[in-house]
Design a protein around this motif. Structure first.
Motif, mmCIF file in Angstrom:
data_model
loop_
_atom_site.group_PDB
_atom_site.id
_atom_site.type_symbol
_atom_site.label_atom_id
_atom_site.label_comp_id
_atom_site.label_asym_id
_atom_site.label_seq_id
_atom_site.Cartn_x
_atom_site.Cartn_y
_atom_site.Cartn_z
ATOM 1 N N MET A 1 -12.806 57.122 -126.870
ATOM 2 C CA MET A 1 -12.300 58.405 -126.156
ATOM 3 C C MET A 1 -11.318 59.205 -127.085
ATOM 4 S SD MET A 1 -12.913 58.197 -122.797
ATOM 5 C CE MET A 1 -13.205 56.780 -121.573
ATOM 6 N N PHE A 2 -11.317 60.434 -126.969
ATOM 7 C CA PHE A 2 -10.660 61.392 -127.788
ATOM 8 C C PHE A 2 -9.945 62.278 -127.156
ATOM 9 C CE2 PHE A 2 -14.117 59.812 -130.198
ATOM 10 C CZ PHE A 2 -13.524 59.262 -131.517
ATOM 11 N N LEU A 3 -8.759 62.662 -127.224
ATOM 12 C CA LEU A 3 -7.999 63.607 -126.407
ATOM 13 C C LEU A 3 -7.912 64.915 -127.286
ATOM 14 C CD1 LEU A 3 -6.246 64.657 -124.053
ATOM 15 C CD2 LEU A 3 -4.155 63.751 -125.280
ATOM 16 N N ILE A 4 -8.383 66.024 -126.851
ATOM 17 C CA ILE A 4 -8.089 67.375 -127.304
ATOM 18 C C ILE A 4 -6.895 68.088 -126.614
ATOM 19 C CG2 ILE A 4 -9.195 69.794 -127.864
ATOM 20 C CD1 ILE A 4 -11.781 68.052 -127.443
ATOM 21 N N ASP A 5 -5.812 68.236 -127.275
ATOM 22 C CA ASP A 5 -4.712 68.953 -126.621
ATOM 23 C C ASP A 5 -4.314 70.152 -127.263
ATOM 24 O OD1 ASP A 5 -1.959 69.635 -126.210
ATOM 25 O OD2 ASP A 5 -1.289 67.949 -126.869
ATOM 26 N N MET A 6 -4.641 71.267 -126.532
ATOM 27 C CA MET A 6 -4.827 72.604 -127.028
ATOM 28 C C MET A 6 -3.318 73.001 -127.137
ATOM 29 S SD MET A 6 -7.880 73.246 -127.507
ATOM 30 C CE MET A 6 -7.796 75.024 -127.669
ATOM 31 N N ARG A 7 -2.413 72.516 -126.988
ATOM 32 C CA ARG A 7 -1.023 72.932 -127.079
ATOM 33 C C ARG A 7 -0.785 72.940 -128.706
ATOM 34 N NH1 ARG A 7 2.279 68.746 -123.430
ATOM 35 N NH2 ARG A 7 0.688 67.552 -124.441
ATOM 36 N N LYS A 8 -1.534 72.240 -129.476
ATOM 37 C CA LYS A 8 -1.152 72.050 -130.728
ATOM 38 C C LYS A 8 -2.260 72.759 -131.592
ATOM 39 C CE LYS A 8 0.215 67.262 -129.890
ATOM 40 N NZ LYS A 8 -0.251 65.774 -130.040
ATOM 41 N N ALA A 16 -16.495 69.419 -142.461
ATOM 42 C CA ALA A 16 -16.378 68.459 -141.462
ATOM 43 C C ALA A 16 -17.664 67.810 -141.073
ATOM 44 C CB ALA A 16 -15.408 68.720 -140.192
ATOM 45 N N THR A 17 -17.806 66.444 -140.871
ATOM 46 C CA THR A 17 -19.044 65.827 -140.522
ATOM 47 C C THR A 17 -18.404 64.690 -139.420
ATOM 48 O OG1 THR A 17 -18.462 64.094 -142.100
ATOM 49 C CG2 THR A 17 -20.090 66.096 -142.645
ATOM 50 N N GLY A 18 -19.365 64.247 -138.743
ATOM 51 C CA GLY A 18 -19.008 63.112 -137.655
ATOM 52 C C GLY A 18 -18.165 63.643 -136.759
ATOM 53 N N VAL A 19 -17.346 62.603 -136.421
ATOM 54 C CA VAL A 19 -16.319 62.724 -135.189
ATOM 55 C C VAL A 19 -15.517 63.977 -135.357
ATOM 56 C CG1 VAL A 19 -14.371 61.783 -133.846
ATOM 57 C CG2 VAL A 19 -16.433 60.233 -134.505
ATOM 58 N N ALA A 20 -15.047 64.208 -136.732
ATOM 59 C CA ALA A 20 -14.265 65.239 -136.924
ATOM 60 C C ALA A 20 -14.764 66.665 -136.695
ATOM 61 C CB ALA A 20 -13.685 65.180 -138.585
ATOM 62 N N GLU A 21 -16.097 66.607 -136.973
ATOM 63 C CA GLU A 21 -16.920 67.890 -136.795
ATOM 64 C C GLU A 21 -17.006 68.159 -135.300
ATOM 65 O OE1 GLU A 21 -21.328 69.693 -137.324
ATOM 66 O OE2 GLU A 21 -21.114 67.648 -137.676
ATOM 67 N N ILE A 22 -17.402 67.091 -134.574
ATOM 68 C CA ILE A 22 -17.441 67.518 -133.102
ATOM 69 C C ILE A 22 -16.109 67.816 -132.347
ATOM 70 C CG2 ILE A 22 -17.936 66.206 -130.773
ATOM 71 C CD1 ILE A 22 -19.931 64.332 -132.526
ATOM 72 N N LEU A 23 -15.063 67.022 -132.753
ATOM 73 C CA LEU A 23 -13.785 67.544 -132.298
ATOM 74 C C LEU A 23 -13.352 68.936 -132.778
ATOM 75 C CD1 LEU A 23 -11.726 64.161 -132.983
ATOM 76 C CD2 LEU A 23 -12.538 65.208 -130.626
ATOM 77 N N GLN A 24 -13.654 69.080 -133.772
ATOM 78 C CA GLN A 24 -13.228 70.728 -134.338
ATOM 79 C C GLN A 24 -14.020 71.643 -133.793
ATOM 80 O OE1 GLN A 24 -12.467 71.468 -138.686
ATOM 81 N NE2 GLN A 24 -14.442 72.576 -138.529
ATOM 82 N N ASN A 25 -15.500 71.167 -133.377
ATOM 83 C CA ASN A 25 -16.321 72.137 -132.644
ATOM 84 C C ASN A 25 -15.903 72.450 -131.298
ATOM 85 O OD1 ASN A 25 -17.949 72.419 -134.904
ATOM 86 N ND2 ASN A 25 -19.687 70.922 -134.065
ATOM 87 N N ALA A 26 -15.349 71.264 -130.649
ATOM 88 C CA ALA A 26 -14.830 71.242 -129.144
ATOM 89 C C ALA A 26 -13.554 72.347 -129.100
ATOM 90 C CB ALA A 26 -14.533 70.028 -128.850
ATOM 91 N N ARG A 27 -12.778 72.261 -130.212
ATOM 92 C CA ARG A 27 -11.401 72.987 -130.262
ATOM 93 C C ARG A 27 -12.082 74.679 -130.379
ATOM 94 N NH1 ARG A 27 -6.673 71.093 -130.056
ATOM 95 N NH2 ARG A 27 -5.880 72.974 -131.226
ATOM 96 N N TYR A 96 -2.608 75.302 -120.776
ATOM 97 C CA TYR A 96 -3.146 74.254 -121.784
ATOM 98 C C TYR A 96 -3.819 73.108 -121.705
ATOM 99 C CZ TYR A 96 0.359 77.432 -124.272
ATOM 100 O OH TYR A 96 0.970 78.449 -124.804
ATOM 101 N N PRO A 97 -5.124 73.127 -121.747
ATOM 102 C CA PRO A 97 -6.015 71.956 -121.361
ATOM 103 C C PRO A 97 -5.811 70.834 -122.295
ATOM 104 C CG PRO A 97 -7.485 73.728 -122.340
ATOM 105 C CD PRO A 97 -5.991 74.250 -122.265
ATOM 106 N N LEU A 98 -5.805 69.647 -121.653
ATOM 107 C CA LEU A 98 -5.784 68.450 -122.418
ATOM 108 C C LEU A 98 -7.305 67.875 -121.896
ATOM 109 C CD1 LEU A 98 -2.249 67.045 -121.417
ATOM 110 C CD2 LEU A 98 -3.023 68.252 -123.399
ATOM 111 N N VAL A 99 -7.987 67.675 -122.837
ATOM 112 C CA VAL A 99 -9.501 67.422 -122.400
ATOM 113 C C VAL A 99 -9.669 65.753 -123.065
ATOM 114 C CG1 VAL A 99 -11.940 68.181 -122.615
ATOM 115 C CG2 VAL A 99 -10.172 69.713 -122.443
ATOM 116 N N THR A 100 -10.215 65.004 -122.246
ATOM 117 C CA THR A 100 -10.526 63.780 -122.845
ATOM 118 C C THR A 100 -12.051 63.684 -122.861
ATOM 119 O OG1 THR A 100 -8.593 62.612 -121.665
ATOM 120 C CG2 THR A 100 -10.389 61.206 -122.268
ATOM 121 N N ILE A 101 -12.534 63.285 -124.037
ATOM 122 C CA ILE A 101 -13.900 63.315 -124.309
ATOM 123 C C ILE A 101 -14.519 62.040 -124.792
ATOM 124 C CG2 ILE A 101 -14.136 65.771 -124.746
ATOM 125 C CD1 ILE A 101 -14.617 65.261 -127.781
#
Length: 106
Positions: A1-8, A16-27, A96-101
């Motif tokens: 599980m990963f948290l995307i905190d749009m306050r930061k 970017a590749t892998g998990v970093a790419e997916i998290l960056q795309n989501a942000r 500010y959404p906090l999205v857990t994915i």
């Protein structure tokens, strides 16, 4: 599980590749208003909830977040969406959404 905190704020990682790419795309999806990307007007999240009462805005924004993230980044699954305040912006009613994915295979 990963948290995307749009306050930061975060820096873009070129290549970017892998998990970093997916998290960056989501942000990027969460931080873009639909209709503002010249060659892809469908990219981002619609902001139809602006100027609505807070509970109504939160419900509509949650739906938009889930629908757009799962449509535009199929490698992730939205687990939960909540909202946090940023003390300096509380008076202005900013959300500010906090999205857990979860990410398939991660």
């Amino acid at each position: 599980m990963f948290l995307i905190d749009m306050r930061k704020t975060t820096r873009q990682i070129i290549g970017a590749t892998g998990v970093a790419e997916i998290l960056q795309n989501a942000r990027n999806i969460l931080g873009t208003t639909k209709g503002t990307v010249p060659l892809d007007r469908t990219f981002g999240v619609r902001m139809r909830f602006l100027d609505r009462p807070l509970p109504e805005a939160m419900a509509e924004y949650t739906g938009e977040i889930i629908a757009e993230l799962q449509a535009q980044e199929p490698r992730l699954q939205v687990v939960s969406v909540s909202f946090a305040d940023k003390p300096d912006d509380a008076v202005e009613g900013r959300l500010y959404p906090l999205v857990t994915i979860s990410i398939q295979g991660a």
